[in-house]
Design an enzyme around this catalytic site. Structure first.
Site, PDB file in Angstrom:
ATOM      1  N   ARG A 241     113.872  83.000  -7.041  1.00  0.00           N
ATOM      2  CA  ARG A 241     113.056  81.838  -7.387  1.00  0.00           C
ATOM      3  C   ARG A 241     112.460  82.048  -8.777  1.00  0.00           C
ATOM      4  O   ARG A 241     111.565  82.869  -8.960  1.00  0.00           O
ATOM      5  CB  ARG A 241     111.933  81.624  -6.357  1.00  0.00           C
TER       6      ARG A 241
ATOM      7  N   ASP B  47      99.979  83.640  -1.267  1.00  0.00           N
ATOM      8  CA  ASP B  47     100.421  83.539  -2.650  1.00  0.00           C
ATOM      9  C   ASP B  47      99.570  82.491  -3.348  1.00  0.00           C
ATOM     10  O   ASP B  47      98.550  82.044  -2.821  1.00  0.00           O
ATOM     11  CB  ASP B  47     101.929  83.265  -2.749  1.00  0.00           C
TER      12      ASP B  47
END
Length: 543
Positions: free
Chosen positions: A169, A454
């Site tokens: 990603r 996150d």
């Protein structure tokens, strides 16, 4: 290489420290490729970021989004499908995610999951060290040479014979990489991550029977998907690789993208592998985009489950669109981290995870995310029971889903019984400050209260606090108004509790840690009239 390097007229400036180890990634040829990507696509990137602002201005005026009239022909044409998906991406029932940190990568690849998403985005703090070392870690993992020695445990880590399929990603379109300037301007963080990865690894992956596969984050429109597709085509041609070799799974984690799901599939159809329901960022996006127009703000984030109207709507649309067009539908994250100290907590959490995965499997998803190796079996058992010998359930077309009804529900933010509580306010401050401190310290995946958090968690936390402060209808369960004085009192008390906890850690220097700066940032994001779109862009200059 198909391009003549002497044709490039660009001033390249690497601002970050280049160690001898970094030189194997930051080669002159790789930097020239990055400069080509920048020159070709950066102007369009900035145009599309400006379009986001224009759409926000329309919403603020009360013009609510709906399906696009100009792309109706794409939705109504039932003949097109995405290109065939490679064999090693057919079975995606369990995917594990984590930052591009060396030991965590080895553990994730060895976890027994089908897929590992190595993350340069929300679970990685984008320090120069992390960005380039992460590329080295990927390079070594692909060649099966990655090892790690944990000096504290005196333990060595290496890859098993069988490992998860690797997806990467890159950073979203809104993030820059300030340590590489091209013609005096920072390169896109996403193009930096993507470009270095394919330049060094695309052909090696093909030689090993796999390919360069990606997760694309925070896309807000089909035009942003088209930009990624064009970057893929350019890179494939540049590297003399057949067009369509790279494959992308898009994270549906912005509410605006929910109105353009089929169009996003269409724009990336030659490179499309699937769409993932990114739940935490989606909640953040929903609060952010409609922060100025909703009558009643959303309740405590713990009450925003996947079954509330606006969350259920986008996942129903996602599964239907993906399966209609031949792509995979991947479910959201289970962020629980097992504790070694309380088996009862683990037992209860595992049961919650199991039920969440059962819901996804029953809704038609082809797989799901977990944050910890201990959850792989829990999730896998659920999808094994649902699929049997099949790799996925793409044949489930979800013809029962009424698109028009679900589109209306996308902006139905009424949550029955939803409340804003004092505990919810305090949790947002506490977790937000803890996460920002971790991020500033270079750690983007932070274990907080048995959850792997996150950047999305901190984004939800500070955005909710901002909205509650700025919405006159936001009240606590006892009808207490959410004033600046009240919020500041909560923040100070939660900060003190973090400080008190830190005092129990031998040798921890709180005043010289990242906590004071994290609190200052949180304050600046919450107590401001002008809402800031991303805390990561506000804080990046501090790294």
């Amino acid at each position: 290489m198909s391009n003549t390097k002497s044709e490039l007229q660009a001033k390249l400036e690497v601002k970050g420290n280049v160690t001898p180890e970094f030189e194997k990634i930051l080669t002159p040829e790789a930097l020239v490729f990055l400069a080509e990507l920048h020159q070709k696509f950066d102007a369009r990137r900035h145009e599309l970021l400006e379009k986001r602002n224009q759409k926000q201005a329309e919403i603020d005026k009360g013009n609510m989004p709906t399906l696009l009239a100009e792309t109706k022909h794409i939705r109504e044409d039932k003949t097109w499908k995405v290109a065939p998906i490679p064999q090693d991406l057919q079975d995606r029932r369990v995917e594990i995610t984590g930052p591009v940190e060396r030991k965590m990568m080895i553990n994730a690849l060895n976890s027994g999951a089908n897929i590992f998403m190595a993350d340069f985005e929300d679970s990685s703090s984008p320090t120069w060290q992390n960005a380039v070392q992460g590329q080295i870690n990927c390079y070594d993992a692909i060649r099966k040479t990655i090892t790690f020695h944990d000096a504290k445990k005196n333990k060595d880590y290496k890859l098993n014979e069988e490992t998860a399929v690797l997806l990467v990603r890159p950073r979203g379109w809104h993030l820059d990489e300030k340590n590489l300037l091209i013609d005096g301007n920072p390169i896109s963080g996403g193009l930096f991550d993507f470009g270095l990865y394919v330049f060094h690894n695309a052909k090696e992956l093909m030689n090993r029977g796999s390919g360069a596969y990606f997760y694309l984050p925070k896309i807000e429109s089909h035009l942003e998907a088209r930009l990624w597709n064009d970057a893929f085509v350019f890179a494939e041609n540049y590297l003399d690789i057949p067009v369509g070799t790279f494959k992308a799974t898009v994270l549906l984690e912005t509410i605006m993208a929910s109105f353009e799901i089929e169009e996003i599939l269409y724009e990336l159809k030659d490179h499309m592998a699937g769409i993932n329901a990114g739940r935490w960022d989606y909640i953040f996006s929903a609060i952010k985009k409609f922060r100025n127009v909703v009558k009643n703000p959303l309740p405590d984030r713990g009450q925003i489950t996947m079954t509330v109207p606006f969350m259920k709507a986008y996942t129903e649309l996602l599964v239907k669109a993906c399966h209609t067009r031949g792509a995979h539908a991947i479910g959201g994250m289970s962020a629980f981290i097992p504790t070694r100290h309380d088996e009862e907590i683990n037992k209860q959490a595992f049961e919650k995870v199991r039920k969440d995965k059962e819901r996804e499997a029953n809704d038609g998803f082809d797989g799901s995310w977990v944050a910890h190796p201990d959850l792989v079996k829990v999730a896998k058992d659920v999808f094994d029971a649902k699929f049997g010998d099949k790799p996925n359930q793409k044949e489930r077309l979800r013809e029962d889903v009424n698109i028009e009804e679900m589109v209306k529900e996308l902006t139905n933010f009424d949550i029955e019984g939803g409340t804003i509580t004092d505990a919810g306010v305090r949790m947002n401050f506490n977790v937000g400050i803890r996460y920002i401190a971790s991020w500033l310290d270079g750690v983007g995946a932070a274990a907080i209260f048995n959850l792997m958090e996150d950047a999305a968690t901190a984004e939800i936390s500070r955005t909710q606090l901002w909205q509650w402060l700025n919405n006159p209808n936001a009240k606590l369960t006892d009808e207490t108004a959410i004033t600046e004085d009240y919020l500041r009192k909560c923040m100070e008390e939660e900060y003190q509790s973090i400080k008190d906890e830190a005092a129990t850690y031998k040798g921890f220097d709180f005043e010289n840690s990242k906590f004071p700066k994290a609190k200052e940032l949180m304050e600046g994001l919450v107590f401001t009239k002008e809402y800031k779109d991303f805390l990561t862009t506000e804080a990046y200059h501090l790294l």
